[in-house]
Write a protein that holds these residues in place. Structure first.
Motif, PDB file in Angstrom:
ATOM      1  N   PRO A   1     -18.419  27.536  -7.257  1.00 34.97           N
ATOM      2  CA  PRO A   1     -19.058  26.407  -7.939  1.00 34.97           C
ATOM      3  C   PRO A   1     -18.084  25.485  -8.667  1.00 34.97           C
ATOM      4  CG  PRO A   1     -19.450  28.463  -9.125  1.00 34.97           C
ATOM      5  CD  PRO A   1     -18.833  28.833  -7.812  1.00 34.97           C
ATOM      6  N   LYS A   2     -16.888  25.972  -8.999  1.00 37.58           N
ATOM      7  CA  LYS A   2     -15.930  25.137  -9.722  1.00 37.58           C
ATOM      8  C   LYS A   2     -14.906  24.487  -8.787  1.00 37.58           C
ATOM      9  CE  LYS A   2     -16.251  27.688 -14.079  1.00 37.58           C
ATOM     10  NZ  LYS A   2     -15.506  28.458 -15.109  1.00 37.58           N
ATOM     11  N   THR A   3     -14.339  25.266  -7.889  1.00 31.24           N
ATOM     12  CA  THR A   3     -13.264  24.746  -7.034  1.00 31.24           C
ATOM     13  C   THR A   3     -13.748  24.287  -5.669  1.00 31.24           C
ATOM     14  OG1 THR A   3     -12.784  26.916  -6.060  1.00 31.24           O
ATOM     15  CG2 THR A   3     -11.672  26.352  -8.139  1.00 31.24           C
ATOM     16  N   HIS A   4     -14.947  24.745  -5.252  1.00 31.15           N
ATOM     17  CA  HIS A   4     -15.511  24.491  -3.914  1.00 31.15           C
ATOM     18  C   HIS A   4     -14.762  25.253  -2.819  1.00 31.15           C
ATOM     19  CE1 HIS A   4     -17.438  20.427  -5.251  1.00 31.15           C
ATOM     20  NE2 HIS A   4     -18.018  21.481  -5.782  1.00 31.15           N
ATOM     21  N   GLU A   5     -13.912  26.189  -3.199  1.00 38.93           N
ATOM     22  CA  GLU A   5     -13.210  26.976  -2.190  1.00 38.93           C
ATOM     23  C   GLU A   5     -14.204  27.848  -1.429  1.00 38.93           C
ATOM     24  OE1 GLU A   5      -9.342  29.929  -1.696  1.00 38.93           O
ATOM     25  OE2 GLU A   5      -9.626  28.733  -3.510  1.00 38.93           O
ATOM     26  N   LEU A   6     -13.992  27.970  -0.122  1.00 41.79           N
ATOM     27  CA  LEU A   6     -14.882  28.727   0.762  1.00 41.79           C
ATOM     28  C   LEU A   6     -14.350  30.129   0.991  1.00 41.79           C
ATOM     29  CD1 LEU A   6     -15.462  25.996   3.510  1.00 41.79           C
ATOM     30  CD2 LEU A   6     -16.852  26.423   1.477  1.00 41.79           C
ATOM     31  N   SER A   7     -15.267  31.099   1.031  1.00 43.38           N
ATOM     32  CA  SER A   7     -14.895  32.474   1.368  1.00 43.38           C
ATOM     33  C   SER A   7     -15.973  33.053   2.282  1.00 43.38           C
ATOM     34  CB  SER A   7     -14.741  33.333   0.114  1.00 43.38           C
ATOM     35  OG  SER A   7     -15.912  33.313  -0.681  1.00 43.38           O
ATOM     36  N   LEU A   8     -15.543  33.760   3.313  1.00 38.52           N
ATOM     37  CA  LEU A   8     -16.460  34.273   4.333  1.00 38.52           C
ATOM     38  C   LEU A   8     -17.390  35.339   3.761  1.00 38.52           C
ATOM     39  CD1 LEU A   8     -17.227  34.264   7.384  1.00 38.52           C
ATOM     40  CD2 LEU A   8     -15.572  36.133   7.662  1.00 38.52           C
ATOM     41  N   ILE A   9     -18.683  35.207   4.069  1.00 39.82           N
ATOM     42  CA  ILE A   9     -19.670  36.217   3.701  1.00 39.82           C
ATOM     43  C   ILE A   9     -20.005  37.079   4.903  1.00 39.82           C
ATOM     44  CG2 ILE A   9     -22.021  36.632   2.893  1.00 39.82           C
ATOM     45  CD1 ILE A   9     -21.915  33.956   1.445  1.00 39.82           C
ATOM     46  N   SER A  10     -20.346  36.437   6.032  1.00 42.03           N
ATOM     47  CA  SER A  10     -20.807  37.190   7.198  1.00 42.03           C
ATOM     48  C   SER A  10     -20.599  36.385   8.468  1.00 42.03           C
ATOM     49  CB  SER A  10     -22.294  37.545   7.053  1.00 42.03           C
ATOM     50  OG  SER A  10     -23.090  36.374   7.005  1.00 42.03           O
ATOM     51  N   GLN A  11     -20.613  37.084   9.595  1.00 43.42           N
ATOM     52  CA  GLN A  11     -20.595  36.451  10.910  1.00 43.42           C
ATOM     53  C   GLN A  11     -21.387  37.312  11.868  1.00 43.42           C
ATOM     54  OE1 GLN A  11     -17.045  36.175  13.727  1.00 43.42           O
ATOM     55  NE2 GLN A  11     -17.182  34.039  13.059  1.00 43.42           N
ATOM     56  N   VAL A  12     -22.319  36.699  12.602  1.00 44.54           N
ATOM     57  CA  VAL A  12     -23.145  37.421  13.563  1.00 44.54           C
ATOM     58  C   VAL A  12     -23.203  36.639  14.871  1.00 44.54           C
ATOM     59  CG1 VAL A  12     -24.568  38.491  11.770  1.00 44.54           C
ATOM     60  CG2 VAL A  12     -25.274  36.315  12.771  1.00 44.54           C
ATOM     61  N   GLN A  13     -23.635  37.288  15.929  1.00 42.35           N
ATOM     62  CA  GLN A  13     -23.796  36.616  17.211  1.00 42.35           C
ATOM     63  C   GLN A  13     -25.056  35.760  17.212  1.00 42.35           C
ATOM     64  OE1 GLN A  13     -23.413  39.104  20.676  1.00 42.35           O
ATOM     65  NE2 GLN A  13     -21.699  40.267  19.820  1.00 42.35           N
ATOM     66  N   SER A  14     -24.985  34.639  17.943  1.00 40.15           N
ATOM     67  CA  SER A  14     -26.146  33.747  18.042  1.00 40.15           C
ATOM     68  C   SER A  14     -27.052  34.108  19.217  1.00 40.15           C
ATOM     69  CB  SER A  14     -25.685  32.297  18.192  1.00 40.15           C
ATOM     70  OG  SER A  14     -25.071  32.089  19.454  1.00 40.15           O
TER      71      SER A  14
END
Length: 391
Positions: free
Chosen positions: A104-117
């Motif tokens: 919320p402060k820096t807007h840096e992204l970090s991966l939560i999850s990845q699944v197949q579509s």
């Protein structure tokens, strides 16, 4: 000559020691999705200055991921959802969807999850009206198995669960090269969140579903009545956009280079106007693509690729939602796949996918007209642009 970005040589991961500049009313952060068959590494987080229309050449962050071609922000901007448009013949042949947390402060992204579509070439995603599901459009270039609409549950922590529902459609088979199977290009929720509209380029239809996860959590979508909107044969519907007041909608039809204008009420789209982007002239390789309305609801912008490579500006009738053409402006590049109006409304940024650049044009907020080019920033195969602002 292909323009190659120098960013991959400068950035090998996240922002690290570079830090993040504080955001002001004039400085905003922009996310850029891209195709990664060339030199692009994935998602780029950039700084944009609305005072002069300039993007900083040095990224704030680079997120390595395969073919993040479409980006979806949550309304509160705490999460980012990304389709990884993978498929047969690519480095990663498996279509996937990823979710990221946004600091919320820096807007840096970090991966939560990845699944197949559970489909090839997922090309678009959107959140359901209640935010509980991600609607993913598996375009699927090849005829077999064809395109599908996938529904993925979204946890309160932003974690994606595996696909719970997969819908397929019958193709129109009008165009033997592009319509021998379904090709779901996008799916969006209605303004009230009760319906989902899936634009299928291969079927020449927009399919309508009720979204009611309380009735059946395992099958949150059911066919509505009517179950679809029929479009002209061979038109190839692509993206649907609802007006801010929820009374109208506009649809780009890629293959016929047209925009359909609809009245909307309680799950029903009633066509009111059909606008020809080619102005009645022959246009080989035409391809209508993105469409976005200005924040004040007075103007609609549409990109047309093919051989014209231009953005069209339309005035929107405040009562009927119908369109009146005001301007045709070259994008000064090739294949304007997506574009975005900056938060100030004074600039329009264009992702020219095949000429490998982001082009920034001046815009007059009062007249809606596009002016001079203020910047061309080298970027390998950009595909989507999203400003990091609460929805």
């Amino acid at each position: 000559m292909r323009m190659r970005s120098f960013w991959p040589l400068l950035m090998a991961g996240s922002v690290g020691a570079m830090g993040v500049q504080a955001e002001t009313d004039e400085r905003h952060q922009l996310l850029v999705g891209s195709y990664t068959a060339g030199q692009s590494q994935g998602i780029y987080r950039l700084q944009f200055d609305s005072r002069n229309g300039q993007l900083d050449a040095q990224p704030l962050q680079v997120i390595k991921t395969d073919n993040p071609s479409w980006l979806t922000l949550s309304r509160d901007m705490s999460r980012l959802f990304v389709v990884n448009e993978n498929g047969p013949g690519q480095k990663d042949p498996v279509g996937k969807v990823s979710s990221y947390a946004i600091d919320p402060k820096t807007h840096e992204l970090s991966l939560i999850s990845q699944v197949q579509s559970l489909g090839n070439e997922p090309t678009h995603s959107s959140l359901s009206g209640d935010g509980r599901h991600l609607l993913v459009s598996n375009y699927s270039v090849v005829e077999d198995p064809g395109g599908t609409l996938a529904v993925l549950p979204v946890g309160t922590d932003g974690k994606l669960s595996p696909v719970v529902q997969l819908s397929s459609h019958q193709p129109s088979r009008i165009n033997p090269e592009r319509q021998m199977s379904a090709h779901v290009h996008s799916a969006v929720s209605s303004p009230d969140g009760k319906y989902v509209f899936a634009s299928d380029l291969g079927a020449d239809k927009v399919f309508i579903y009720r979204h009611d996860p309380k009735a059946n959590p395992e099958l949150p979508l059911t066919a509505a009545d009517p179950a679809f909107v029929q479009l002209p044969p061979g038109s190839g519907p692509r993206h649907l956009l609802f007006s801010a007041d929820g009374k109208h909608a506009w649809l780009t039809m890629e293959m016929s280079a047209q925009v359909a204008v609809f009245d909307y009420q309680d799950g029903r789209l009633t066509q009111r106007q059909l606008v020809d982007l080619a102005a009645g002239k022959p246009q080989p390789g035409r391809a209508a693509a993105a469409l976005h309305a200005s924040k004040d609801g007075k103007f609609l912008y549409v990109s047309n690729r093919g051989t014209t490579n231009e953005v069209l500006v339309f005035a929107i009738d405040p009562t009927a939602g119908t369109l009146t053409e005001l301007q045709r402006r070259s994008v000064e590049g090739d294949h304007p796949r997506e574009f975005s109006l900056d938060p100030s409304g004074k600039f329009l940024l264009i992702a020219n996918q095949k000429s490998n650049q982001i082009v920034v044009l001046e815009r007059d907020p009062k007249t809606g007209l596009l002016g001079k080019t203020v910047q061309k920033l080298a970027m390998d195969a950009p595909s989507d642009l999203k400003f990091m602002l609460p929805q």
